[in-house]
Design a protein around this motif. Sequence first.
Motif, PDB file in Angstrom:
ATOM      1  N   GLN A  56       0.825  -1.212   0.000  1.00  0.00           N
ATOM      2  CA  GLN A  56       0.000   0.000   0.000  1.00  0.00           C
ATOM      3  C   GLN A  56       0.857   1.259   0.000  1.00  0.00           C
ATOM      4  O   GLN A  56       0.563   2.216   0.706  1.00  0.00           O
ATOM      5  N   SER A  57       1.907   1.260  -0.790  1.00  0.00           N
ATOM      6  CA  SER A  57       2.803   2.418  -0.796  1.00  0.00           C
ATOM      7  C   SER A  57       3.074   2.899  -2.212  1.00  0.00           C
ATOM      8  O   SER A  57       3.352   2.111  -3.108  1.00  0.00           O
ATOM      9  N   MET A  58       2.963   4.212  -2.399  1.00  0.00           N
ATOM     10  CA  MET A  58       3.420   4.827  -3.641  1.00  0.00           C
ATOM     11  C   MET A  58       4.863   5.242  -3.384  1.00  0.00           C
ATOM     12  O   MET A  58       5.133   6.108  -2.559  1.00  0.00           O
ATOM     13  N   ASP A  59       5.801   4.603  -4.065  1.00  0.00           N
ATOM     14  CA  ASP A  59       7.216   4.823  -3.789  1.00  0.00           C
ATOM     15  C   ASP A  59       8.009   4.740  -5.083  1.00  0.00           C
ATOM     16  O   ASP A  59       7.441   4.936  -6.155  1.00  0.00           O
ATOM     17  N   SER A  60       9.290   4.426  -5.000  1.00  0.00           N
ATOM     18  CA  SER A  60      10.139   4.423  -6.203  1.00  0.00           C
ATOM     19  C   SER A  60       9.695   3.417  -7.252  1.00  0.00           C
ATOM     20  O   SER A  60      10.022   3.575  -8.421  1.00  0.00           O
ATOM     21  N   ARG A  61       8.935   2.419  -6.862  1.00  0.00           N
ATOM     22  CA  ARG A  61       8.406   1.489  -7.859  1.00  0.00           C
ATOM     23  C   ARG A  61       7.432   2.193  -8.787  1.00  0.00           C
ATOM     24  O   ARG A  61       7.263   1.791  -9.936  1.00  0.00           O
ATOM     25  N   HIS A  62       6.793   3.263  -8.317  1.00  0.00           N
ATOM     26  CA  HIS A  62       5.837   4.030  -9.103  1.00  0.00           C
ATOM     27  C   HIS A  62       6.406   5.384  -9.531  1.00  0.00           C
ATOM     28  O   HIS A  62       6.075   5.904 -10.590  1.00  0.00           O
ATOM     29  N   LEU A  63       7.223   5.963  -8.664  1.00  0.00           N
ATOM     30  CA  LEU A  63       7.706   7.333  -8.860  1.00  0.00           C
ATOM     31  C   LEU A  63       9.083   7.399  -9.503  1.00  0.00           C
ATOM     32  O   LEU A  63       9.513   8.455  -9.941  1.00  0.00           O
ATOM     33  N   GLY A  64       9.803   6.271  -9.514  1.00  0.00           N
ATOM     34  CA  GLY A  64      11.166   6.258 -10.036  1.00  0.00           C
ATOM     35  C   GLY A  64      12.155   6.744  -8.983  1.00  0.00           C
ATOM     36  O   GLY A  64      11.850   6.823  -7.798  1.00  0.00           O
ATOM     37  N   MET A  65      13.351   7.050  -9.461  1.00  0.00           N
ATOM     38  CA  MET A  65      14.390   7.532  -8.548  1.00  0.00           C
ATOM     39  C   MET A  65      14.035   8.924  -8.053  1.00  0.00           C
ATOM     40  O   MET A  65      13.476   9.735  -8.788  1.00  0.00           O
ATOM     41  N   ILE A  66      14.378   9.176  -6.808  1.00  0.00           N
ATOM     42  CA  ILE A  66      14.040  10.443  -6.159  1.00  0.00           C
ATOM     43  C   ILE A  66      15.305  11.301  -6.072  1.00  0.00           C
ATOM     44  O   ILE A  66      16.324  10.839  -5.556  1.00  0.00           O
ATOM     45  N   PRO A  67      15.262  12.541  -6.558  1.00  0.00           N
ATOM     46  CA  PRO A  67      16.437  13.408  -6.412  1.00  0.00           C
ATOM     47  C   PRO A  67      16.742  13.645  -4.930  1.00  0.00           C
ATOM     48  O   PRO A  67      15.840  13.926  -4.134  1.00  0.00           O
ATOM     49  N   SER A  68      17.992  13.514  -4.565  1.00  0.00           N
ATOM     50  CA  SER A  68      18.391  13.696  -3.158  1.00  0.00           C
ATOM     51  C   SER A  68      18.008  15.068  -2.626  1.00  0.00           C
ATOM     52  O   SER A  68      17.698  15.213  -1.445  1.00  0.00           O
ATOM     53  N   ASP A  69      18.011  16.074  -3.499  1.00  0.00           N
ATOM     54  CA  ASP A  69      17.704  17.423  -3.019  1.00  0.00           C
ATOM     55  C   ASP A  69      16.209  17.627  -2.735  1.00  0.00           C
ATOM     56  O   ASP A  69      15.811  18.660  -2.232  1.00  0.00           O
ATOM     57  N   SER A  70      15.375  16.620  -3.041  1.00  0.00           N
ATOM     58  CA  SER A  70      13.959  16.740  -2.690  1.00  0.00           C
ATOM     59  C   SER A  70      13.664  16.145  -1.314  1.00  0.00           C
ATOM     60  O   SER A  70      12.527  16.123  -0.876  1.00  0.00           O
ATOM     61  N   ILE A  71      14.719  15.679  -0.624  1.00  0.00           N
ATOM     62  CA  ILE A  71      14.541  15.137   0.721  1.00  0.00           C
ATOM     63  C   ILE A  71      14.658  16.266   1.738  1.00  0.00           C
ATOM     64  O   ILE A  71      15.681  16.940   1.816  1.00  0.00           O
ATOM     65  N   LEU A  72      13.578  16.460   2.482  1.00  0.00           N
ATOM     66  CA  LEU A  72      13.517  17.529   3.483  1.00  0.00           C
ATOM     67  C   LEU A  72      14.363  17.186   4.699  1.00  0.00           C
ATOM     68  O   LEU A  72      15.062  18.033   5.232  1.00  0.00           O
TER      69      LEU A  72
END
Length: 151
Positions: free
Chosen positions: A116-132
């Motif tokens: 039940q998670s929307m994560d990198s499997r759906h969103l792809g790689m996440i830019p490190s600078d988008s991590i708060l």
Amino acid sequence: MIPYFLAATPLALMLAVAAWIRRQLLVVDVHGPSMLPTYRDGDQLLTRRRTAEGSLSTGQVVVLRNPRPVGRPGSSTDRWLVKRIAAVAGDRLLPGMPSGHVPDGYVLVLGDNVAQSMDSRHLGMIPSDSILGTVVRRMGTRPPAARSEEG
């Protein structure tokens, strides 16, 4: 009588400390079941804001900017998402993803409740600078009535 500048000094110091804490830490609410069983809907998480030079490592729970605009079909309604880092730059990609490695400046994230998670499997790689920031600890759970008032 205490001179004005001496009376104002403790107040100024308290305000400076409060401002510093606000720049370093923030409280984030968990929305939805994607981080079960670690965190539940309504849990409040103390988060340390990430600095530009702060390193990320596999296993850390992070708060990241939702890469899909709120309101877009298939997107969460939340501006921020809480996920666990599954791979960092240089790591092999996860099974089921194209072969290769995570490039510099990116991470892969998963929810603890992968069903039940929307994560990198759906969103792809996440830019490190988008991590708060990174989660430091769970602080408690907001009562359902307080959550519904946010609306």
